[in-house]
Design a protein around this motif. Sequence first.
Motif, PDB file in Angstrom:
ATOM      1  N   PHE A 298      -5.421  14.439   0.177  1.00  0.00           N
ATOM      2  CA  PHE A 298      -5.396  13.349  -0.767  1.00  0.00           C
ATOM      3  C   PHE A 298      -6.646  11.952  -1.707  1.00  0.00           C
ATOM      4  N   GLU A 299      -6.348  11.359  -2.255  1.00  0.00           N
ATOM      5  CA  GLU A 299      -7.273  10.261  -2.816  1.00  0.00           C
ATOM      6  C   GLU A 299      -6.053   9.340  -3.354  1.00  0.00           C
ATOM      7  N   THR A 300      -7.008   8.133  -3.012  1.00  0.00           N
ATOM      8  CA  THR A 300      -6.317   6.725  -2.742  1.00  0.00           C
ATOM      9  C   THR A 300      -6.666   5.218  -3.260  1.00  0.00           C
ATOM     10  N   THR A 301      -6.738   4.935  -3.358  1.00  0.00           N
ATOM     11  CA  THR A 301      -7.232   4.166  -4.468  1.00  0.00           C
ATOM     12  C   THR A 301      -6.980   2.632  -3.398  1.00  0.00           C
ATOM     13  N   GLU A 302      -6.567   3.144  -2.338  1.00  0.00           N
ATOM     14  CA  GLU A 302      -6.196   1.654  -1.575  1.00  0.00           C
ATOM     15  C   GLU A 302      -6.316   2.088   0.038  1.00  0.00           C
TER      16      GLU A 302
ATOM     17  N   GLY B 108      -0.441   4.514  -5.813  1.00  0.00           N
ATOM     18  CA  GLY B 108      -1.820   4.253  -4.820  1.00  0.00           C
ATOM     19  C   GLY B 108      -2.546   5.401  -4.699  1.00  0.00           C
ATOM     20  N   ILE B 109      -1.913   6.288  -5.277  1.00  0.00           N
ATOM     21  CA  ILE B 109      -1.975   8.013  -4.732  1.00  0.00           C
ATOM     22  C   ILE B 109      -2.720   8.279  -6.357  1.00  0.00           C
ATOM     23  N   VAL B 110      -4.548   8.615  -6.361  1.00  0.00           N
ATOM     24  CA  VAL B 110      -4.401   9.472  -7.715  1.00  0.00           C
ATOM     25  C   VAL B 110      -4.534  10.867  -7.702  1.00  0.00           C
ATOM     26  N   HIS B 111      -4.485  11.578  -6.511  1.00  0.00           N
ATOM     27  CA  HIS B 111      -4.585  12.801  -6.471  1.00  0.00           C
ATOM     28  C   HIS B 111      -3.878  13.398  -5.504  1.00  0.00           C
ATOM     29  N   LEU B 112      -3.609  14.593  -5.900  1.00  0.00           N
ATOM     30  CA  LEU B 112      -2.344  15.094  -4.137  1.00  0.00           C
ATOM     31  C   LEU B 112      -3.023  16.211  -3.906  1.00  0.00           C
ATOM     32  N   ASP B 113      -3.192  17.308  -3.700  1.00  0.00           N
ATOM     33  CA  ASP B 113      -2.904  18.583  -3.499  1.00  0.00           C
ATOM     34  C   ASP B 113      -2.136  19.048  -2.169  1.00  0.00           C
TER      35      ASP B 113
ATOM     36  N   THR C  19       0.543  -1.341  -0.053  1.00  0.00           N
ATOM     37  CA  THR C  19      -0.200   0.162   0.034  1.00  0.00           C
ATOM     38  C   THR C  19       1.016   1.445  -0.262  1.00  0.00           C
ATOM     39  N   TRP C  20       0.717   2.084  -0.747  1.00  0.00           N
ATOM     40  CA  TRP C  20       1.128   3.647  -0.496  1.00  0.00           C
ATOM     41  C   TRP C  20       1.806   4.103   0.709  1.00  0.00           C
ATOM     42  N   ILE C  21       0.624   4.169   1.913  1.00  0.00           N
ATOM     43  CA  ILE C  21       1.251   4.914   3.115  1.00  0.00           C
ATOM     44  C   ILE C  21       2.294   3.766   3.632  1.00  0.00           C
ATOM     45  N   GLY C  22       2.363   2.446   3.766  1.00  0.00           N
ATOM     46  CA  GLY C  22       2.532   1.760   4.004  1.00  0.00           C
ATOM     47  C   GLY C  22       4.428   1.282   3.806  1.00  0.00           C
ATOM     48  N   ASP C  23       4.501   1.135   2.515  1.00  0.00           N
ATOM     49  CA  ASP C  23       5.457   2.253   1.351  1.00  0.00           C
ATOM     50  C   ASP C  23       6.348   2.926   1.775  1.00  0.00           C
ATOM     51  N   VAL C  24       5.662   5.134   1.213  1.00  0.00           N
ATOM     52  CA  VAL C  24       6.196   5.671   2.303  1.00  0.00           C
ATOM     53  C   VAL C  24       6.423   5.603   3.716  1.00  0.00           C
ATOM     54  N   SER C  25       5.989   5.068   4.660  1.00  0.00           N
ATOM     55  CA  SER C  25       6.285   5.428   5.322  1.00  0.00           C
ATOM     56  C   SER C  25       7.162   4.970   6.047  1.00  0.00           C
ATOM     57  N   THR C  26       7.235   3.494   5.580  1.00  0.00           N
ATOM     58  CA  THR C  26       8.444   2.829   5.510  1.00  0.00           C
ATOM     59  C   THR C  26      10.193   3.402   4.709  1.00  0.00           C
TER      60      THR C  26
END
Length: 211
Positions: free
Chosen positions: A81-85, A63-68, A14-21
């Motif tokens: 943010f918008e996420t598909t996960e 996993g992120i489709v939009h970030l503002d 997942t994006w948050i698991g990936d980025v935070s680690t």
Amino acid sequence: MATAKLTLTLPTETWIGDVSTTYPDAKFRVLAALPADDVGVGLLELTAADLPPILREMDGHDGIVHLDLLRASDDTCLVEFETTEPLLLLSVQESAIPLELPLTITDGDATFEVTAARDRLSALATQLDLFGVPFEVEYVREMASSESLLTDRQRRLVRTAVECGYYDSPRTCTLTELASMTDVAKSTASETLHRAEGTIIKRYVTDEVAE
């Protein structure tokens, strides 16, 4: 009803698991989250010594489709943010438990509290297992209502004591005045308050140990 504190290990897929680690010293605080069609929409406070590379990593993640970027300072920013996960959001939603925010994510671990009936907490555990999310339960505490914690007399006396300033510093109401207000003997007021205070303090200490 019970309150449980959980720590989840988020999958690195997942994006948050990936980025935070990838950035273990950064702190991700989810301030708001809701499902929207096939995505999850969230408001995130990010704190780190070096924000730009983390924001670029997030923005470029599948996993992120939009970030503002809404607001930023030297070490803290606020992003929508918008996420598909929306893994955690889906897990909680499926178990019909309101997600209590904010929740904090650091180095792949998400820590948060949920309050629900025991069967709902069991349903949440089942959903997390189905989604393949390892978790640890730090504590589960039964919620005792004030109705069961103190007797009617104790509640009335404590409430009046607070309202009239008996517990203020300096005290603006004496025990004699409090007894007169509640139409009880001074000795009865003293004993009733002592028992109520003991019950409240013991509950406080028990909750602190449980945490």
